[in-house]
Design a protein around this motif. Structure first.
Motif, PDB file in Angstrom:
ATOM      1  N   GLY A 100      11.887 -38.976 -21.939  1.00  0.00           N
ATOM      2  CA  GLY A 100      13.172 -39.296 -22.043  1.00  0.00           C
ATOM      3  C   GLY A 100      13.166 -40.955 -22.401  1.00  0.00           C
ATOM      4  O   GLY A 100      12.106 -41.412 -22.856  1.00  0.00           O
ATOM      5  N   HIS A 101      14.400 -41.377 -22.559  1.00  0.00           N
ATOM      6  CA  HIS A 101      14.487 -42.609 -23.112  1.00  0.00           C
ATOM      7  C   HIS A 101      15.271 -43.751 -22.252  1.00  0.00           C
ATOM      8  O   HIS A 101      16.264 -43.031 -21.677  1.00  0.00           O
ATOM      9  CB  HIS A 101      14.855 -42.683 -24.570  1.00  0.00           C
ATOM     10  N   MET A 102      14.768 -44.768 -22.209  1.00  0.00           N
ATOM     11  CA  MET A 102      15.516 -45.516 -21.234  1.00  0.00           C
ATOM     12  C   MET A 102      16.747 -46.685 -22.001  1.00  0.00           C
ATOM     13  O   MET A 102      17.259 -47.158 -21.564  1.00  0.00           O
ATOM     14  CB  MET A 102      14.717 -46.708 -20.463  1.00  0.00           C
ATOM     15  N   ALA A 129      25.197 -40.082 -19.906  1.00  0.00           N
ATOM     16  CA  ALA A 129      24.788 -38.832 -20.131  1.00  0.00           C
ATOM     17  C   ALA A 129      23.566 -38.998 -21.252  1.00  0.00           C
ATOM     18  O   ALA A 129      22.425 -38.214 -21.041  1.00  0.00           O
ATOM     19  CB  ALA A 129      25.679 -38.002 -21.230  1.00  0.00           C
ATOM     20  N   ASP A 130      23.407 -40.058 -22.225  1.00  0.00           N
ATOM     21  CA  ASP A 130      22.271 -40.129 -23.063  1.00  0.00           C
ATOM     22  C   ASP A 130      21.426 -41.496 -22.786  1.00  0.00           C
ATOM     23  O   ASP A 130      21.920 -42.460 -23.371  1.00  0.00           O
ATOM     24  CB  ASP A 130      22.995 -40.282 -24.434  1.00  0.00           C
ATOM     25  N   MET A 131      20.531 -41.433 -21.973  1.00  0.00           N
ATOM     26  CA  MET A 131      20.236 -40.384 -21.155  1.00  0.00           C
ATOM     27  C   MET A 131      19.773 -40.834 -19.841  1.00  0.00           C
ATOM     28  O   MET A 131      18.614 -40.154 -19.270  1.00  0.00           O
ATOM     29  CB  MET A 131      19.084 -39.438 -21.759  1.00  0.00           C
ATOM     30  N   GLU A 164      14.163 -44.997 -28.363  1.00  0.00           N
ATOM     31  CA  GLU A 164      14.535 -43.782 -29.014  1.00  0.00           C
ATOM     32  C   GLU A 164      15.792 -43.960 -30.139  1.00  0.00           C
ATOM     33  O   GLU A 164      15.879 -43.165 -31.159  1.00  0.00           O
ATOM     34  CB  GLU A 164      14.776 -42.695 -27.866  1.00  0.00           C
ATOM     35  N   GLU A 165      16.884 -44.704 -29.639  1.00  0.00           N
ATOM     36  CA  GLU A 165      17.933 -44.821 -30.247  1.00  0.00           C
ATOM     37  C   GLU A 165      18.016 -45.413 -31.820  1.00  0.00           C
ATOM     38  O   GLU A 165      18.869 -45.327 -32.487  1.00  0.00           O
ATOM     39  CB  GLU A 165      18.970 -45.514 -29.515  1.00  0.00           C
ATOM     40  N   THR A 166      16.703 -46.231 -31.916  1.00  0.00           N
ATOM     41  CA  THR A 166      16.600 -46.509 -33.337  1.00  0.00           C
ATOM     42  C   THR A 166      15.331 -45.778 -33.936  1.00  0.00           C
ATOM     43  O   THR A 166      14.762 -46.336 -34.920  1.00  0.00           O
ATOM     44  CB  THR A 166      16.257 -48.039 -33.282  1.00  0.00           C
ATOM     45  N   PHE A 188      14.583 -34.471 -22.171  1.00  0.00           N
ATOM     46  CA  PHE A 188      15.991 -34.546 -21.126  1.00  0.00           C
ATOM     47  C   PHE A 188      17.022 -35.250 -21.994  1.00  0.00           C
ATOM     48  O   PHE A 188      17.995 -35.631 -21.114  1.00  0.00           O
ATOM     49  CB  PHE A 188      15.444 -35.052 -19.610  1.00  0.00           C
ATOM     50  N   GLU A 189      17.123 -34.936 -23.118  1.00  0.00           N
ATOM     51  CA  GLU A 189      18.408 -35.389 -24.081  1.00  0.00           C
ATOM     52  C   GLU A 189      19.516 -34.458 -23.209  1.00  0.00           C
ATOM     53  O   GLU A 189      19.113 -33.279 -22.954  1.00  0.00           O
ATOM     54  CB  GLU A 189      18.218 -35.158 -25.371  1.00  0.00           C
ATOM     55  N   PRO A 190      20.733 -34.986 -23.361  1.00  0.00           N
ATOM     56  CA  PRO A 190      22.011 -34.250 -22.678  1.00  0.00           C
ATOM     57  C   PRO A 190      22.216 -33.035 -23.671  1.00  0.00           C
ATOM     58  O   PRO A 190      21.594 -32.986 -24.974  1.00  0.00           O
ATOM     59  CB  PRO A 190      23.195 -35.318 -23.101  1.00  0.00           C
TER      60      PRO A 190
END
Ligand SMILES: [Zn+2]
Length: 403
Positions: A100-102, A129-131, A164-166, A188-190
């Motif tokens: 997962g990512h924080m 949700a994300d995440m 993760e988002e970048t 565990f992405e939404p």
């Protein structure tokens, strides 16, 4: 006959949706935009503490060095937060990876920071949700499983990265290292829809910056002595777009550079994104791109340097991955949850995991929606629902030879 064996049934009954919600509320109030290193450090601390209730050892892993090209063409270092890793029973023969990512897409100065109840089951808030919801699901499912004797025969790593988002550039080597040799992976992405749909095959993604260096000259007096970097960058943009095929899209996105109207510009940076559907498309594109760059360099007498590449390899669904999808659907049916899937153009760490050959389902997180917007919401009952689903999937993977 139901596969919900006594011990699994009992373990699932201990999953506490209210406690999970409290965790998500706490974590969502901590801003952890990918660039907010202080917020990420706080999240890493919170997560280390929360996950310390599981066996194993927790470490904070240094981000791998990452650079970006600025508008002047200079390569600069990009700072990233540290990644949290929990390793449990590393000597077990069968091991899993849960990821997962924080980080979130909302920086510290973004207006979207608050939690708001939309109705009694729906919580609006950054990262719900994300995440951060997904992180609570990882912890709850593993906590439940640790009560079962049969589960203690297997081992697992939990990776929670901070970028993760970048594009997970500073965690990609870690993902690759931890995924290697694992029996299966869950990310565990939404879910892809508020109904809980899983993301099936995914295309890949690559980002490039081409820095063009020409030669400046007076636009009126000696223009023939100049080498126009803007023209070269524009040629590249047009010709790269022509490399688009059914199996790959190419998006020239931005040109930085240029000079005053009376100067032949000697500098430009062209940025573009590609979305290959198959690994072969990505390889073909790379070869065509290099040939094109060589051609433009020669024809226009400019220098061109390449920065970037494929950061998310395409994620086709192979036989083992399909078996994992089938298992998730089967477990969902046992739990009264209808599980469906569809292919998507989005990318995530599931792409990087799949590239190591480990079967992965990467949307095991909450049901919710409107992610990456101030309308992001989490459907609260899905916390306990998905934790039960993950626990059942992992239990069967641990106790049967399904893949
Ligand atoms: Zn995400």
């Amino acid at each position: 006959m139901s596969r919900l064996s006594g011990p699994l049934q009992q373990a699932i009954e201990t999953i506490d949706g209210a406690a999970m919600l409290a965790q998500v509320e706490r974590w969502a109030r901590i801003n952890s935009g990918t660039s907010n290193l202080e917020g990420l450090a706080r999240m890493a601390e919170e997560l280390s503490e929360a996950f310390s209730t599981l066996p194993g050892t927790i470490t904070l892993e240094e981000p791998a060095p990452v650079t970006a090209v600025d508008a002047s063409g200079k390569e600069t270092a990009v700072q990233s937060g540290k990644h949290v890793v929990l390793r449990v029973r590393p000597d077990a023969e069968r091991r899993f990876i849960l990821t997962g990512h924080m980080d979130t897409v909302f920086p510290a100065d973004h207006p979207f920071q608050e939690l708001t109840w939309l109705d009694e089951h729906t919580l609006n808030g950054p990262g719900t949700a994300d995440m951060k919801g997904g992180l609570a699901i990882i912890l709850a499912s593993l906590t439940a499983l640790e009560q079962i004797e049969a589960w203690q025969q297997v081992g697992y790593d939990v990776l929670i990265n901070a970028d993760e988002e970048t594009g997970s550039l500073s965690s990609a080597p870690l993902i690759e290292r931890l995924a290697a040799g694992k029996y299966a992976a869950l990310t565990f992405e939404p879910a892809a829809t508020p109904e809980g749909t899983l993301a099936h095959a995914r295309g890949g993604s690559g980002n490039y910056s081409l820095t063009v260096t020409g030669k400046s000259a007076h636009a009126g007096r000696n223009p023939h002595e100049g080498r126009n970097a803007i023209v070269a960058a524009s040629t590249l943009a047009v010709r790269l777009k022509e490399l688009q095929r059914d199996d790959i899209s190419v998006n020239p996105a931005k040109i930085d550079g240029g000079a005053a109207n009376n100067v032949v510009p000697d500098h430009a940076v062209l940025r573009f994104n590609i979305r290959p559907k198959e690994p072969a498309a990505a390889e073909r594109f790379e070869a065509e791109m290099h040939a094109l760059i060589g051609e433009v360099k020669q024809a226009q007498e400019v220098d061109i340097t390449i920065h970037g590449g494929i950061s998310r390899p395409p994620k086709p669904v192979d036989r083992k991955a399909q078996a994992l999808f089938d298992l998730v659907r089967e477990c969902g049916a046992e739990l009264g949850q209808e599980i469906d899937w569809k292919s998507t153009g989005g990318v995530c760490d599931g792409n990087n995991i799949a590239a190591t050959g480990v079967p992965v389902v990467d949307t095991m997180g909450v049901r919710g929606g409107k992610i990456h917007s101030p309308d992001e919401f989490m459907i609260v009952p899905s916390l306990a629902e998905r934790a039960a689903l993950a626990a059942m999937v992992l239990h069967r993977l641990a106790t049967e030879n399904l893949l």
